[in-house]
Design a protein around this motif. Structure first.
Motif, PDB file in Angstrom:
ATOM      1  N   VAL A  15       0.765  -1.661  -0.021  1.00 27.10           N
ATOM      2  CA  VAL A  15      -0.138  -0.162   0.377  1.00 27.10           C
ATOM      3  C   VAL A  15       0.836   1.320  -0.076  1.00 27.10           C
ATOM      4  O   VAL A  15       0.895   2.494  -1.047  1.00 27.10           O
ATOM      5  CB  VAL A  15      -1.027  -0.081   1.507  1.00 27.10           C
ATOM      6  N   PHE A  16       1.768   1.479   0.552  1.00 30.13           N
ATOM      7  CA  PHE A  16       2.983   2.309   0.920  1.00 30.13           C
ATOM      8  C   PHE A  16       3.085   2.541  -0.600  1.00 30.13           C
ATOM      9  O   PHE A  16       3.286   3.408  -1.369  1.00 30.13           O
ATOM     10  CB  PHE A  16       4.109   2.156   1.939  1.00 30.13           C
ATOM     11  N   CYS A  17       3.753   1.410  -1.065  1.00 34.31           N
ATOM     12  CA  CYS A  17       4.624   1.295  -2.796  1.00 34.31           C
ATOM     13  C   CYS A  17       3.371   2.663  -4.165  1.00 34.31           C
ATOM     14  O   CYS A  17       3.692   2.480  -4.735  1.00 34.31           O
ATOM     15  CB  CYS A  17       4.742   0.118  -2.811  1.00 34.31           C
ATOM     16  N   LEU A  18       2.907   2.162  -3.750  1.00 38.87           N
ATOM     17  CA  LEU A  18       1.146   2.273  -4.845  1.00 38.87           C
ATOM     18  C   LEU A  18       1.056   4.262  -4.220  1.00 38.87           C
ATOM     19  O   LEU A  18       0.667   4.392  -5.246  1.00 38.87           O
ATOM     20  CB  LEU A  18      -0.319   1.140  -4.265  1.00 38.87           C
ATOM     21  N   PHE A  19       0.808   4.254  -3.427  1.00 37.14           N
ATOM     22  CA  PHE A  19       0.516   5.863  -2.652  1.00 37.14           C
ATOM     23  C   PHE A  19       1.483   6.672  -2.939  1.00 37.14           C
ATOM     24  O   PHE A  19       2.004   7.499  -3.444  1.00 37.14           O
ATOM     25  CB  PHE A  19       0.207   5.605  -1.549  1.00 37.14           C
ATOM     26  N   ALA A  20       2.936   5.464  -2.943  1.00 38.52           N
ATOM     27  CA  ALA A  20       4.280   6.524  -3.176  1.00 38.52           C
ATOM     28  C   ALA A  20       4.342   6.687  -4.658  1.00 38.52           C
ATOM     29  O   ALA A  20       5.178   7.990  -5.046  1.00 38.52           O
ATOM     30  CB  ALA A  20       5.863   5.885  -2.758  1.00 38.52           C
ATOM     31  N   LYS A  21       3.933   5.736  -5.232  1.00 36.83           N
ATOM     32  CA  LYS A  21       3.842   5.888  -7.054  1.00 36.83           C
ATOM     33  C   LYS A  21       3.694   7.048  -7.700  1.00 36.83           C
ATOM     34  O   LYS A  21       3.327   7.724  -8.726  1.00 36.83           O
ATOM     35  CB  LYS A  21       3.907   4.442  -7.082  1.00 36.83           C
ATOM     36  N   ARG A  22       1.663   7.042  -7.061  1.00 42.55           N
ATOM     37  CA  ARG A  22       0.877   7.933  -7.328  1.00 42.55           C
ATOM     38  C   ARG A  22       0.229   9.280  -7.170  1.00 42.55           C
ATOM     39  O   ARG A  22       0.557   9.999  -8.549  1.00 42.55           O
ATOM     40  CB  ARG A  22      -0.670   7.073  -7.032  1.00 42.55           C
ATOM     41  N   LEU A  23       0.848   9.323  -5.567  1.00 45.94           N
ATOM     42  CA  LEU A  23       1.072  10.293  -4.958  1.00 45.94           C
ATOM     43  C   LEU A  23       1.896  11.717  -4.693  1.00 45.94           C
ATOM     44  O   LEU A  23       2.441  12.159  -4.854  1.00 45.94           O
ATOM     45  CB  LEU A  23       0.044  10.336  -3.755  1.00 45.94           C
ATOM     46  N   GLY A  24       2.899  10.287  -4.348  1.00 47.57           N
ATOM     47  CA  GLY A  24       3.938  11.236  -4.027  1.00 47.57           C
ATOM     48  C   GLY A  24       5.794  10.206  -4.850  1.00 47.57           C
ATOM     49  O   GLY A  24       5.440  11.208  -5.881  1.00 47.57           O
ATOM     50  N   ARG A  25       6.890  10.325  -4.418  1.00 43.45           N
ATOM     51  CA  ARG A  25       8.111  10.812  -4.780  1.00 43.45           C
ATOM     52  C   ARG A  25       8.849   9.545  -5.462  1.00 43.45           C
ATOM     53  O   ARG A  25      10.091   9.536  -5.871  1.00 43.45           O
ATOM     54  CB  ARG A  25       8.982  11.351  -3.977  1.00 43.45           C
ATOM     55  N   GLY A  26       7.608   8.029  -5.142  1.00 42.57           N
ATOM     56  CA  GLY A  26       8.942   7.022  -5.129  1.00 42.57           C
ATOM     57  C   GLY A  26       9.367   6.524  -4.176  1.00 42.57           C
ATOM     58  O   GLY A  26       9.252   7.217  -3.114  1.00 42.57           O
ATOM     59  N   TYR A  27       9.829   4.874  -4.051  1.00 40.98           N
ATOM     60  CA  TYR A  27      10.604   5.003  -2.396  1.00 40.98           C
ATOM     61  C   TYR A  27      11.269   3.698  -3.201  1.00 40.98           C
ATOM     62  O   TYR A  27      11.271   2.978  -3.811  1.00 40.98           O
ATOM     63  CB  TYR A  27       9.103   4.474  -1.700  1.00 40.98           C
ATOM     64  N   PRO A  28      12.588   4.119  -2.663  1.00 37.42           N
ATOM     65  CA  PRO A  28      13.601   1.920  -2.625  1.00 37.42           C
ATOM     66  C   PRO A  28      12.796   1.358  -2.049  1.00 37.42           C
ATOM     67  O   PRO A  28      12.612   1.008  -0.678  1.00 37.42           O
ATOM     68  CB  PRO A  28      14.890   2.935  -1.635  1.00 37.42           C
ATOM     69  N   GLY A  29      13.360   0.179  -2.794  1.00 37.00           N
ATOM     70  CA  GLY A  29      12.449  -0.755  -2.611  1.00 37.00           C
ATOM     71  C   GLY A  29      11.485  -1.171  -3.279  1.00 37.00           C
ATOM     72  O   GLY A  29      10.875  -2.718  -2.520  1.00 37.00           O
ATOM     73  N   CYS A  30      10.375  -0.386  -3.767  1.00 41.92           N
ATOM     74  CA  CYS A  30       9.229  -0.690  -3.986  1.00 41.92           C
ATOM     75  C   CYS A  30       9.387  -1.181  -6.101  1.00 41.92           C
ATOM     76  O   CYS A  30      10.414  -1.039  -6.359  1.00 41.92           O
ATOM     77  CB  CYS A  30       8.257   0.756  -4.315  1.00 41.92           C
ATOM     78  N   PRO A  31       8.569  -2.040  -6.305  1.00 39.73           N
ATOM     79  CA  PRO A  31       8.443  -2.362  -7.559  1.00 39.73           C
ATOM     80  C   PRO A  31       8.688  -0.634  -8.791  1.00 39.73           C
ATOM     81  O   PRO A  31       8.295   0.090  -7.775  1.00 39.73           O
ATOM     82  CB  PRO A  31       7.646  -3.336  -8.157  1.00 39.73           C
ATOM     83  N   GLY A  32       9.425  -0.775  -9.896  1.00 42.13           N
ATOM     84  CA  GLY A  32       9.804  -0.228 -10.226  1.00 42.13           C
ATOM     85  C   GLY A  32       8.387   0.256 -11.862  1.00 42.13           C
ATOM     86  O   GLY A  32       6.975  -0.458 -11.296  1.00 42.13           O
TER      87      GLY A  32
END
Length: 381
Positions: free
Chosen positions: A364-381
């Motif tokens: 859930v963190f990865c999805l929000f980071a991708k759609r609303l935020g700045r991206g995040y290390p460790g999340c799928p590209g």
């Protein structure tokens, strides 16, 4: 206004400045630019989005600054912080400045990141509440009626010290766990009225949220009052309270069964909307807690947690009346809570063994980071 002592009592420890950790540097260095916020209903400004989290102390393996960095990476534009009256004024007419400074530093950091914090005023200190809480010194109780002036002073002080914050009056007053010895809509209406007037006198531009109710649908005498019953009783006890809030705040849980029309999610939204229209002239709605857990008893999968919370965000962000969506919670609270359900609501895993690295996160963190935020290390590209 009564005089306040200017300094901390002898023996008080000086506040340590927050230090930017290696973990923060790792997050900032690897995070990548992401597309802008997801599209919303045409002509509607996106509501605030963020987290309900323990931000004033370094707990659960992360410092307040690290938590804010993570919230920022996930696209947060707000953080909801409990501003406990007890440590801020531990004795009558005495502001404990180290506690205020701790809150000020987190507030300033959040504002510097472009966030608008929601500060929840809660919990009368021992000297201001009625009775001894049955011997439980740590209980959450309202101030006694004869302490309304002191409550007003506290609310005004918060408004003065944190001019850019949204101020929420109490947390879940319809539950005994936050309103000892039992929920009392009439008394809550009185406190909301007192706080609103004090805040507006100190800072007329400060938004004030009222209610902050649990979305519970059951009344258990002495223990809890169902959300619609509590709200109706609050408005009827003091009708002018409808004009003593700039937003109606409430909490939504029970998402594990889905977001369908007959589920808890839709039911709580309908109730809040109808009551707001009937009693408060379409007061804006603030969802200051919403969440679902991978832990017992909900036991949803991480993928389903991701999908449910993203769907909830998309649904709420399209509603014209909704001004904020605050997710519970950012970090697994394994140091501070022994509740498996609470652990499962966290978007960031508890991993003290990885100090100095970007902590692991749930989908859930990865999805929000991708759609609303700045991206995040460790999340799928």
């Amino acid at each position: 206004m009564q005089n306040r002592l200017p300094a901390a009592p002898s023996g008080a420890r000086p506040l340590r400045a927050l230090v930017r950790s290696a973990a923060i540097a790792a997050i900032a260095a690897i995070a990548v630019a992401a597309p802008g916020a997801d599209a919303h209903a045409k002509g509607k400004r996106a509501p605030l989005v963020g987290f309900n989290e323990q931000m004033l102390v370094g707990v659960d393996g992360l410092s307040p600054e690290e938590k804010l960095e993570l919230a920022d990476a996930a696209g947060a534009s707000t953080v909801r912080i409990s501003l406990d009256w007890r440590p801020l004024e531990p004795y009558p007419d005495y502001w404990h400045e180290p506690a205020w400074e701790s809150a000020r530093e987190v507030y300033a950091d959040a504002r510097a990141r472009g966030m608008r914090p929601i500060l929840t005023l809660v919990a009368a200190p021992w000297w201001a509440r009625a009775g001894d809480c049955g011997g439980n010194w740590a209980c959450v109780a309202p101030p006694a009626p004869e302490m309304d002036e002191e409550w007003a002073e506290f609310a005004a002080e918060v408004a003065d010290r944190f001019p850019g914050a949204v101020l929420e009056i109490w947390n879940e007053p319809n539950l005994r766990s936050y309103w000892w010895p039992e929920p009392d809509p009439k008394r809550y209406a009185e406190l909301l009225d007192v706080a609103y007037r004090a805040i507006k006198d100190a800072n007329p531009k400060a938004p004030v949220l009222g209610a902050s109710v649990s979305g519970t649908q059951e009344t258990q005498p002495g223990a809890q009052v169902a959300m619609p019953a509590f709200l109706r009783a609050t408005y009827r006890a003091r009708p002018r309270v409808a004009k003593r809030m700039d937003g109606l705040s409430f909490h939504i849980y029970g998402l594990a069964g889905g977001l369908g029309r007959r589920g808890t999610y839709r039911k709580v939204l309908r109730q809040a909307t109808r009551i707001s229209r009937r009693f408060a002239g379409r007061t804006p709605l603030w969802v200051t807690e919403v969440g679902v857990s991978t832990g017992a008893p909900e036991n949803v999968s991480e993928r389903r947690q991701r999908d449910l919370l993203w769907r909830a965000w998309r649904s709420l962000s399209k509603r014209r009346a909704v001004r904020a969506v605050v997710f519970h919670r950012l970090v697994e609270p394994r140091e501070s809570v022994s509740d498996e359900w609470e652990w499962g609501t966290g978007w960031v895993r508890y991993a003290p063994e990885r100090a100095g690295e970007a902590p692991p996160v749930r989908p859930v963190f990865c999805l929000f980071a991708k759609r609303l935020g700045r991206g995040y290390p460790g999340c799928p590209g």
